[in-house]
Structures are given as structure tokens and as C-alpha cells.
Scaffold this motif. Structure first.
Motif, PDB file in Angstrom:
ATOM      1  N   LYS A   7      45.270  39.392  40.136  1.00 43.18           N
ATOM      2  CA  LYS A   7      44.511  40.501  39.555  1.00 43.18           C
ATOM      3  C   LYS A   7      43.154  40.612  40.227  1.00 43.18           C
ATOM      4  CE  LYS A   7      44.591  40.941  35.116  1.00 43.18           C
ATOM      5  NZ  LYS A   7      44.447  40.607  33.702  1.00 43.18           N
ATOM      6  N   SER A   8      42.782  41.846  40.544  1.00 44.91           N
ATOM      7  CA  SER A   8      41.472  42.100  41.119  1.00 44.91           C
ATOM      8  C   SER A   8      40.950  43.448  40.651  1.00 44.91           C
ATOM      9  CB  SER A   8      41.554  42.094  42.647  1.00 44.91           C
ATOM     10  OG  SER A   8      40.273  42.283  43.205  1.00 44.91           O
ATOM     11  N   VAL A  31      38.254  31.942  41.441  1.00 40.42           N
ATOM     12  CA  VAL A  31      39.054  31.635  40.245  1.00 40.42           C
ATOM     13  C   VAL A  31      38.409  30.449  39.529  1.00 40.42           C
ATOM     14  CG1 VAL A  31      41.306  30.853  39.426  1.00 40.42           C
ATOM     15  CG2 VAL A  31      41.161  32.549  41.270  1.00 40.42           C
ATOM     16  N   SER A  54      43.087  45.579  38.261  1.00 38.68           N
ATOM     17  CA  SER A  54      42.746  45.447  36.846  1.00 38.68           C
ATOM     18  C   SER A  54      41.576  46.366  36.510  1.00 38.68           C
ATOM     19  CB  SER A  54      42.391  43.991  36.523  1.00 38.68           C
ATOM     20  OG  SER A  54      41.272  43.576  37.255  1.00 38.68           O
ATOM     21  N   SER A 119      44.065  35.590  35.567  1.00 35.01           N
ATOM     22  CA  SER A 119      43.864  36.262  36.857  1.00 35.01           C
ATOM     23  C   SER A 119      44.922  35.954  37.907  1.00 35.01           C
ATOM     24  CB  SER A 119      42.483  35.909  37.413  1.00 35.01           C
ATOM     25  OG  SER A 119      42.405  34.521  37.687  1.00 35.01           O
TER      26      SER A 119
END
Length: 137
Positions: A7-8, A31, A54, A119
Motif C-alpha cells: 500500500k502506498s 515500514v 491507498s 501496509s
């Protein structure tokens, strides 16, 4: 080979940014979650993953591949966290939105549906196939 989801936020690091890095790829750094770290440590070269935008868009937009296995993240002053390097493989023909994923019964157990804040997440072979189908690949 395992599958993952990364996710970014697209305003921080987008699919286009990832593509621009070419075959050399880019470190997936920053992370700071222990479960996500465990997933990063399990990754092997050649593992594939979904690139998920995201916050803005909330959609899977492309496929990435691990090109360097877990190593220390120099931005982590504690020395507890690491990263992998990812390269873009291909975009989906059409983004698969979080709303679509939530409405698809075959994806009811997907981590993205049940723990959307994580994430870095594992994706099963069956989930991988369904998302590729929805994305036109």
C-alpha cells in the motif's frame, strides 16, 4: 512463489513513480509495523505483489516484483526494521477498487478487507487470480 500487496499513498509514492524506476526498482522503505516487517522478511526474489493506491483512489493499479530481499532500512534509527526492493512489472488493464474487492464474495477473507490498515499484506494464490481477472489480466 508468494504474492503480496503493498500500500502506498499516491501523493507520496505512486504507481507512475514506481514505473519510472525501471528494472532497478526502488526500496520499499519506511515500514514500521512488526507484522508488516515479518511479511517483508518472508519475501523472496521473484515474489509478485499488487501495488495499491491507498487513501486516494483506493485501488490495486499494478503488479510489482521483489528484486532484492530483506535488508536493513537506513531510515530506521532503531535498526529494527528493513525493506525489500520492488520493480514494476505491469499495470492492470483497469484498477480494481477496494469497493469491488469488498463486494466480491471470493475475496471475503482477503487481508485488505479485514485489516485494511496493514501496509504490507500476503495475498493467497486464489485471491491473486481473482484480482487479476477483475483487473483484466
Amino acid at each position: 512463489m508468494a504474492h503480496w500487496l503493498y500500500k502506498s499513498e499516491p501523493n507520496v509514492w505512486s504507481w507512475d513513480d514506481q514505473v519510472a524506476k525501471g528494472d532497478a526498482g526502488e526500496p520499499w522503505n519506511g515500514v514500521r509495523n512488526f507484522l508488516a516487517r515479518k511479511h517483508l522478511q518472508a519475501m523472496r526474489n521473484g515474489d509478485t505483489g499488487f501495488f495499491y493506491h491507498s487513501n486516494e483512489g483506493k485501488a490495486i493499479v499494478g503488479v510489482v516484483e521483489v528484486v532484492r530481499e530483506y535488508y536493513p532500512d537506513p531510515s530506521d534509527e532503531t535498526g529494527r526494521f528493513g525493506m525489500v526492493d520492488l520493480k514494476a512489472v505491469r499495470p492492470l488493464k483497469r484498477p480494481v477498487t477496494l469497493q469491488e474487492i469488498r463486494q466480491e464474495p471470493r475475496l471475503a477473507d482477503m487481508v485488505l478487507v479485514n485489516n485494511s490498515r496493514l501496509s504490507v499484506q500476503p495475498v493467497t494464490d486464489a485471491e491473486w487470480a481473482v484480482v487479476l481477472e477483475l483487473g483484466g489480466l
